[in-house]
Design an enzyme around this catalytic site. Sequence first.
Site, PDB file in Angstrom:
ATOM      1  N   LYS A  87      56.785  48.119  40.754  1.00 19.95           N
ATOM      2  CA  LYS A  87      55.476  48.496  41.302  1.00 19.95           C
ATOM      3  C   LYS A  87      55.514  49.954  41.789  1.00 19.95           C
ATOM      4  O   LYS A  87      56.603  50.534  41.946  1.00 19.95           O
ATOM      5  CB  LYS A  87      55.126  47.541  42.446  1.00 19.95           C
ATOM      6  CG  LYS A  87      54.908  46.084  41.997  1.00 19.95           C
ATOM      7  CD  LYS A  87      54.622  45.204  43.202  1.00 19.95           C
ATOM      8  CE  LYS A  87      54.298  43.779  42.799  1.00 19.95           C
ATOM      9  NZ  LYS A  87      54.045  42.911  43.968  1.00 19.95           N
ATOM     10  N   TYR A 134      46.773  39.274  37.187  1.00 20.82           N
ATOM     11  CA  TYR A 134      46.912  38.275  38.256  1.00 20.82           C
ATOM     12  C   TYR A 134      46.023  37.048  38.075  1.00 20.82           C
ATOM     13  O   TYR A 134      46.191  36.062  38.797  1.00 20.82           O
ATOM     14  CB  TYR A 134      46.692  38.922  39.624  1.00 20.82           C
ATOM     15  CG  TYR A 134      47.946  39.654  40.100  1.00 20.82           C
ATOM     16  CD1 TYR A 134      49.104  38.953  40.453  1.00 20.82           C
ATOM     17  CD2 TYR A 134      47.994  41.040  40.161  1.00 20.82           C
ATOM     18  CE1 TYR A 134      50.259  39.608  40.859  1.00 20.82           C
ATOM     19  CE2 TYR A 134      49.147  41.709  40.569  1.00 20.82           C
ATOM     20  CZ  TYR A 134      50.271  40.977  40.921  1.00 20.82           C
ATOM     21  OH  TYR A 134      51.410  41.623  41.323  1.00 20.82           O
ATOM     22  N   THR A 145      58.610  36.390  47.975  1.00 24.93           N
ATOM     23  CA  THR A 145      57.503  37.361  47.989  1.00 24.93           C
ATOM     24  C   THR A 145      57.479  38.244  49.238  1.00 24.93           C
ATOM     25  O   THR A 145      57.249  39.448  49.153  1.00 24.93           O
ATOM     26  CB  THR A 145      56.161  36.590  47.901  1.00 24.93           C
ATOM     27  OG1 THR A 145      56.208  35.749  46.756  1.00 24.93           O
ATOM     28  CG2 THR A 145      54.987  37.534  47.789  1.00 24.93           C
ATOM     29  N   ARG A 192      64.357  42.365  46.879  1.00 26.75           N
ATOM     30  CA  ARG A 192      63.396  42.516  47.983  1.00 26.75           C
ATOM     31  C   ARG A 192      64.078  42.390  49.344  1.00 26.75           C
ATOM     32  O   ARG A 192      63.704  43.057  50.296  1.00 26.75           O
ATOM     33  CB  ARG A 192      62.282  41.469  47.831  1.00 26.75           C
ATOM     34  CG  ARG A 192      61.315  41.766  46.680  1.00 26.75           C
ATOM     35  CD  ARG A 192      60.428  40.568  46.385  1.00 26.75           C
ATOM     36  NE  ARG A 192      59.345  40.859  45.459  1.00 26.75           N
ATOM     37  CZ  ARG A 192      58.560  39.925  44.938  1.00 26.75           C
ATOM     38  NH1 ARG A 192      58.739  38.644  45.244  1.00 26.75           N
ATOM     39  NH2 ARG A 192      57.592  40.250  44.114  1.00 26.75           N
ATOM     40  N   ASN A 210      56.508  45.037  48.010  1.00 24.35           N
ATOM     41  CA  ASN A 210      57.736  44.290  47.717  1.00 24.35           C
ATOM     42  C   ASN A 210      58.381  44.728  46.396  1.00 24.35           C
ATOM     43  O   ASN A 210      59.096  43.972  45.761  1.00 24.35           O
ATOM     44  CB  ASN A 210      57.479  42.784  47.781  1.00 24.35           C
ATOM     45  CG  ASN A 210      56.359  42.347  46.858  1.00 24.35           C
ATOM     46  OD1 ASN A 210      55.898  43.122  46.018  1.00 24.35           O
ATOM     47  ND2 ASN A 210      55.934  41.112  46.981  1.00 24.35           N
ATOM     48  N   HIS A 252      57.253  43.086  40.455  1.00 21.23           N
ATOM     49  CA  HIS A 252      56.666  41.817  40.032  1.00 21.23           C
ATOM     50  C   HIS A 252      57.629  41.167  39.043  1.00 21.23           C
ATOM     51  O   HIS A 252      58.257  41.862  38.246  1.00 21.23           O
ATOM     52  CB  HIS A 252      55.322  42.058  39.323  1.00 21.23           C
ATOM     53  CG  HIS A 252      54.881  40.865  38.518  1.00 21.23           C
ATOM     54  ND1 HIS A 252      54.240  39.792  39.093  1.00 21.23           N
ATOM     55  CD2 HIS A 252      55.048  40.546  37.207  1.00 21.23           C
ATOM     56  CE1 HIS A 252      54.008  38.876  38.164  1.00 21.23           C
ATOM     57  NE2 HIS A 252      54.494  39.303  37.006  1.00 21.23           N
ATOM     58  N   GLU A 272      51.822  37.065  30.224  1.00 24.00           N
ATOM     59  CA  GLU A 272      51.933  38.405  30.824  1.00 24.00           C
ATOM     60  C   GLU A 272      52.528  39.409  29.832  1.00 24.00           C
ATOM     61  O   GLU A 272      52.069  40.543  29.736  1.00 24.00           O
ATOM     62  CB  GLU A 272      52.798  38.338  32.088  1.00 24.00           C
ATOM     63  CG  GLU A 272      52.122  37.578  33.230  1.00 24.00           C
ATOM     64  CD  GLU A 272      53.012  37.407  34.455  1.00 24.00           C
ATOM     65  OE1 GLU A 272      54.157  37.926  34.455  1.00 24.00           O
ATOM     66  OE2 GLU A 272      52.572  36.754  35.424  1.00 24.00           O
TER      67      GLU A 272
HETATM   68  P1  GDP Z   1      55.175  37.207  43.754  1.00 20.43           P
HETATM   69  O1  GDP Z   1      55.082  36.399  42.504  1.00 20.43           O
HETATM   70  O2  GDP Z   1      56.423  36.926  44.551  1.00 20.43           O
HETATM   71  O3  GDP Z   1      54.995  38.690  43.540  1.00 20.43           O
HETATM   72  O4  GDP Z   1      53.972  36.741  44.715  1.00 20.43           O
HETATM   73  P2  GDP Z   1      52.473  36.282  44.389  1.00 20.43           P
HETATM   74  O5  GDP Z   1      52.230  36.145  42.928  1.00 20.43           O
HETATM   75  O6  GDP Z   1      52.199  35.095  45.241  1.00 20.43           O
HETATM   76  O7  GDP Z   1      51.605  37.494  44.981  1.00 20.43           O
HETATM   77  C1  GDP Z   1      51.464  38.680  44.263  1.00 20.43           C
HETATM   78  C2  GDP Z   1      51.589  39.871  45.180  1.00 20.43           C
HETATM   79  O8  GDP Z   1      50.512  39.886  46.138  1.00 20.43           O
HETATM   80  C3  GDP Z   1      52.844  39.890  46.040  1.00 20.43           C
HETATM   81  O9  GDP Z   1      53.961  40.377  45.350  1.00 20.43           O
HETATM   82  C4  GDP Z   1      52.415  40.813  47.168  1.00 20.43           C
HETATM   83  O10 GDP Z   1      52.521  42.177  46.801  1.00 20.43           O
HETATM   84  C5  GDP Z   1      50.934  40.470  47.371  1.00 20.43           C
HETATM   85  N1  GDP Z   1      50.698  39.466  48.396  1.00 20.43           N
HETATM   86  C6  GDP Z   1      50.948  38.151  48.277  1.00 20.43           C
HETATM   87  N2  GDP Z   1      50.588  37.492  49.390  1.00 20.43           N
HETATM   88  C7  GDP Z   1      50.080  38.422  50.244  1.00 20.43           C
HETATM   89  C8  GDP Z   1      49.536  38.355  51.580  1.00 20.43           C
HETATM   90  O11 GDP Z   1      49.453  37.324  52.214  1.00 20.43           O
HETATM   91  N3  GDP Z   1      49.107  39.516  52.149  1.00 20.43           N
HETATM   92  C9  GDP Z   1      49.187  40.687  51.504  1.00 20.43           C
HETATM   93  N4  GDP Z   1      48.754  41.777  52.158  1.00 20.43           N
HETATM   94  N5  GDP Z   1      49.702  40.797  50.242  1.00 20.43           N
HETATM   95  C10 GDP Z   1      50.147  39.682  49.608  1.00 20.43           C
HETATM   96 MG    MG Z   2      53.455  36.001  41.213  1.00 14.98          MG
END
Ligand code: GDP
Ligand code: MG
Length: 198
Positions: A11, A51, A122, A133, A153, A156, A167
């Site tokens: 990212k 997403y 995450t 991370r 973080n 992805h 994807e």
């Molecule tokens: P990942 O698969 O571990 O990247 O997590 P997800 O697919 O659930 O979420 C995608 C991205 O959204 C995460 O990597 C974070 O950058 C962001 N994100 C997820 N949950 C939150 C949240 O509760 N608050 C904020 N500000 N960002 C979030």
């Molecule tokens: Mg994800």
Amino acid sequence: MRREQTLVIIKPDGIQRTLIGEIIHRLERIGLKLVAMKMLVPDKKHVEKHYTLDPEWIEKVGQKTIDSYKSKGHKPIDTDPISAGKRILGILVHYMTFGPVVAMVWQGGHAVEIVRKLVGGTEPLTSDVGTIRGDFVLDSYMIADISGRGVRNLLHASSSVADAQKEIELWFDKKEIVNYRLVQEQILYDVNLDGILE
Ligand code: GDP
Ligand code: MG
């Protein structure tokens, strides 16, 4: 299964933290094979599409956030998972488009699961030490949500084989993915380790 593929995106914060080499190093050293890579600045539509390839993602991410707030004894910002998810999608679109990203396809045995293990959970606050991370960033949902931005973080990684296929198709043309052999694959996967002794 040894040809399983997964999408990894470094990212914009990962690029700005100059962690491209470190991240590639960690994926390479476990034995995965890099089969496609490019740098680009994605546009908003592309990120939104990325997403929402999984129609359940909005609700899942919203629920994950609500659960995380509750488990720490805090009141979640939204109580409805869908509105929480939509809020996160909005801030993610901004996060993912503020600078260049590096998109890659990695291939190997259980690539999807192995990469998620190396990447870590995450929320960096609770990602395990030893994961990318957990080792290189310290953000949390609370700090990010206070300023209305995405959790920083670094990268992805696809979360299932089905997501990975969709994807990869979104980010790469078929002809951008290179089919080649790595000499070390014999050591990783073959029954016979013959041909080593002279
Ligand atoms: P990942 O698969 O571990 O990247 O997590 P997800 O697919 O659930 O979420 C995608 C991205 O959204 C995460 O990597 C974070 O950058 C962001 N994100 C997820 N949950 C939150 C949240 O509760 N608050 C904020 N500000 N960002 C979030
Ligand atoms: Mg994800």
